[in-house]
Write an enzyme that holds these catalytic residues in place. Structure first.
Site, PDB file in Angstrom:
ATOM      1  N   VAL A 115       0.836  -1.199   0.000  1.00  0.00           N
ATOM      2  CA  VAL A 115       0.000   0.000   0.000  1.00  0.00           C
ATOM      3  C   VAL A 115       0.874   1.252   0.000  1.00  0.00           C
ATOM      4  O   VAL A 115       0.383   2.362   0.045  1.00  0.00           O
ATOM      5  CB  VAL A 115      -0.952   0.033   1.222  1.00  0.00           C
ATOM      6  N   ASP A 116       2.191   1.068  -0.022  1.00  0.00           N
ATOM      7  CA  ASP A 116       3.081   2.238  -0.054  1.00  0.00           C
ATOM      8  C   ASP A 116       3.732   2.322  -1.429  1.00  0.00           C
ATOM      9  O   ASP A 116       3.304   1.677  -2.371  1.00  0.00           O
ATOM     10  CB  ASP A 116       4.135   2.117   1.062  1.00  0.00           C
ATOM     11  N   ASP A 117       4.767   3.113  -1.569  1.00  0.00           N
ATOM     12  CA  ASP A 117       5.389   3.283  -2.879  1.00  0.00           C
ATOM     13  C   ASP A 117       6.508   2.280  -3.119  1.00  0.00           C
ATOM     14  O   ASP A 117       7.579   2.626  -3.602  1.00  0.00           O
ATOM     15  CB  ASP A 117       5.880   4.724  -3.039  1.00  0.00           C
TER      16      ASP A 117
END
Ligand code: WTA
Length: 685
Positions: A554-556
């Site tokens: 869910v992050d980069d």
């Protein structure tokens, strides 16, 4: 944390699992449940949901007793102090601190080798090594492995490597790679293995960060039909690092004569030393350096969502107990098994489940130098038959790439020895799961879909193959001692059937203790997003039967063929191209790799976009990170969608990259909404 995908299709529609737990039989077809056979379960270490639940309950209620009992099976020069575990996992209560078996004095190399030899396993095969070419192979017994490890350990000590010193290892999958790791562990040196697919720049960055006393490499390796000159990459990296003030005194180089010759290897006298010229001269026994359970064992750099790679630090005692236990239960390990994990030791999987976990169990491990489709797509199954492999652990990307070829590459080989299959690195899509299960495993072998991370040291959510019915695509339930929680945006725990952010409550023995030299970043990245919990960076849902379904980062961070890559790293490589003004990178679905890298680039004023420029941008990334991080697509962007405060809206870029143009959502908050149309128009340039 911006957006996350939701429940995968198929999840949640399964019911009546409680009925299974109670022993009622339900038709697996109707419920998407795949049961282990009676024969398998009856011989398994954990053979029923009830048994799992009892053990898990004890591990939660009495972690000290549960883990203390297991730890006692290993050799400790001195037992740990009063407490098995002491921890603070809440940033509001002070610095994050995790300690397991503090005060205990041990050595993981001793437990992997000497302990097994003393227990009578000296003549058991520790490693089968299969070379890149079919007819090139070797094997080592536990006694032989111990001797080779000791020789290298003696050499390292002799040239001044001491307890606590860092040693960088940049080697391909030769037996010398696990030997090097174990030799470092034996003398208390901290190894940092760098995957031999990383470029000179990336290697230099890691050298500069951990300042090793010595680097271990080989002159060259063949992967499939290609020869890769690793020594030349090391030379370049050492040039870069010495300009930065970090010089490495010794480059111990293994002469890999199957790939090149000594004459063709560039040499720097005084610094470079041939492994074969020195190591075999040393004695085959070597005193162990006894270390505290909390002394560092290794550093492994991994990508985060921002900035430079992070040095994940693991310590000795807890990691030892945890990797050994997870290996044993998740694969239902039996002393007669022959085990093959296709991961490279350059990644955490190769640390915990090629080297330490299996060897702590006295297992026979296959180490493979080559690639799974060389000389053809049947190579893996050929190797399975050759060594009578019973546990085969791999990544979904390999399954998907082999799935595209004719089934006969699989069915031409017997595969009768297989008993348990495993998957790691990314969510395994149900169709790949089924192909793996039905075709490779002849519908006979349970699949352990193990969810975990570099940071967690070992498996966190994983099937125990004889315990539960499986659901294709679900990692099932938490391992002993692990308490996963799903939280919402505000950090509130959500119960029952839900989806949200995957966190972990409490610590487990294999948890990483810090980021090397940056404890603050450790706290900020993992313990501050949701105070009181470890935040994994993954999205997850739980169905009504309690099964966990991982849904991706869910992050980069993007996950390309199971390789973790920070979008920020790729962006900074692109932006260092003199003609690139700005870059924004997102992940897109990719049939084989799971995720592909899609790069939007803005050029310097007046520079025209061309095929040549596209290629040189890609070369920039290959040179700065490695070939595995090369963008699959480059999208020329005269402008990027930004908010009025200048923040790039990746949500919009992801939709454009995946051509989900009807789902762009609200673009009115953009400083200049017209860039969106412009980008769409340039999508196929
Ligand atoms: C992903 C690799 C779904 C996840 C061991 C995690 C998985 C990241 C699985 C860690 C799995 C790993 N199902 N996703 N079975 N295993 N992942 O640090 O996104 O290289 O956060 O460790 O891989 O990657 P790392």
């Amino acid at each position: 944390v911006e957006s996350m995908s939701l429940l995968p299709s198929g999840a949640g529609k399964i019911s009546q699992l409680n009925a299974v737990v109670l022993g009622e039989s339900i038709a697996s077809e109707e419920n998407d449940l795949v049961f282990p056979s009676k024969e398998f379960s009856s011989q398994a270490l954990v053979s029923s949901p009830q048994q799992y639940m009892e053990m898990h309950k004890r591990s939660m209620e009495d972690p000290a007793g549960f883990w203390g009992d297991i730890a006692s099976e290993f050799y400790w020069k001195q037992k740990w102090g009063d407490q098995v575990v002491s921890e603070n996992l809440d940033v509001r209560k002070g610095p994050i601190q995790i300690e397991w078996f503090k005060g205990g004095i041990t050595n993981i190399c001793y437990n992997c080798l000497d302990r097994n030899v003393e227990a009578g396993l000296g003549d058991k095969t520790a490693m089968y090594w299969e070379g890149n070419e079919r007819d090139v192979d070797a094997s080592l017994t536990y006694s032989e492995l111990l001797q080779q490890v000791c020789q290298l350990a003696n050499y390292l000590k002799d040239v001044g490597v001491k307890k606590g010193d860092a040693v960088v290892i940049y080697l391909p999958m030769l037996v010398e790679l696990p030997i090097a790791m174990l030799a470092c562990a034996r003398i208390g040196a901290v190894h940092s293995v760098v995957f031999a697919g990383f470029s000179a720049d990336s290697l230099a960055q890691r050298i500069i960060d951990c300042k090793p006393k010595l680097i271990l490499t080989c002159n060259a390796v063949k992967r499939g039909p290609k020869t890769i000159n690793l020594k030349a990459i090391v030379d370049a990296a050492l040039d870069i690092s010495s300009k930065d003030g970090v010089s490495v005194d010794i480059c111990l180089t293994y002469d890999n004569s199957s790939a090149t010759t000594r004459e063709d290897t560039k040499w720097q006298n005084g610094r470079d030393v041939w492994w074969q010229d020195v190591v075999p001269k040393y004695p085959t026994s070597c005193e162990v350096e006894w270390v505290d359970a909390e002394d560092p064992l290794f550093l492994l750099y991994t990508s985060g969502s921002t900035g430079k790679p992070k040095g994940v630090l693991h310590t000795t005692g807890g990691y030892m107990v945890y990797t050994a236990t997870t290996f044993k239960y998740a694969f239902d390990y039996k002393p007669t098994d022959v085990y093959w994990c296709t991961a490279d030791c350059g990644w955490i999987t190769g640390h915990s489940y090629v080297t330490y976990g299996p060897m702590l169990n006295g297992a026979t491990v296959v180490v493979f130098e080559g690639t799974p489709n060389y000389p053809d797509s049947g190579r893996c199954w050929e190797i399975v038959d050759k060594y009578k492999i019973s546990i085969f652990y791999t990544a979904p990307t390999l399954v998907r790439s082999l799935m595209r070829d004719d089934d006969k590459f699989v069915t031409n080989h017997s595969r009768k020895s297989l008993r348990v299959l495993g998957s790691v690195g990314e969510p395994i899509n149900p169709s790949a799961w089924r192909w793996f299960f039905n075709l490779v495993g002849d519908s006979r072998c349970p699949i352990s879909d193990t969810w975990w991370q570099t940071e967690t040291g070992g498996f966190m959510i994983t099937p125990l193959p004889g315990a539960w019915p499986q659901k294709p695509g679900s990692a099932t339930f938490p391992f002993f001692g692990v308490q996963p929680v799903i939280v919402d945006e505000k950090g509130n725990e959500i119960e029952g059937e839900c989806s949200g952010y995957l966190c972990v409550k409490g610590s487990w023995p294999g948890a990483f203790r810090t980021l090397f030299g940056d404890h603050e970043r450790y706290e900020t990245t993992y313990f501050k997003p949701f105070a009181g919990y470890y935040f994994s960076g993954d999205g997850c849902s739980r169905d009504k039967d309690g099964y966990y379904w991982l849904t991706g980062r869910v992050d980069d961070v993007i996950n390309v063929s199971g390789h973790r890559i920070g979008t920020a790293e790729v962006e900074s490589a692109l932006a260092s191209h003199p003609q690139c003004a700005e870059a924004a990178v997102v992940g897109v679905e990719h049939e084989v790799k799971g995720q592909g890298i899609y790069a939007f680039v803005t050029l310097v004023e007046g520079v025209p976009y061309s095929e040549e420029l596209r290629k040189s941008l890609i070369i920039m990334v290959r040179n700065q990170i490695g070939a595995f991080a090369a963008p699959d697509r480059v999208h020329w962007a005269p402008g990027l969608p930004k908010t009025r405060s200048g923040k790039i809206m990746r949500r919009i870029l992801r939709k454009i990259a995946s051509r989900q143009l009807e789902e762009l959502g609200d673009i009115s908050t953009l400083a200049d909404p017209s860039v969106v149309d412009q980008l769409i128009a340039l999508a196929d340039v």
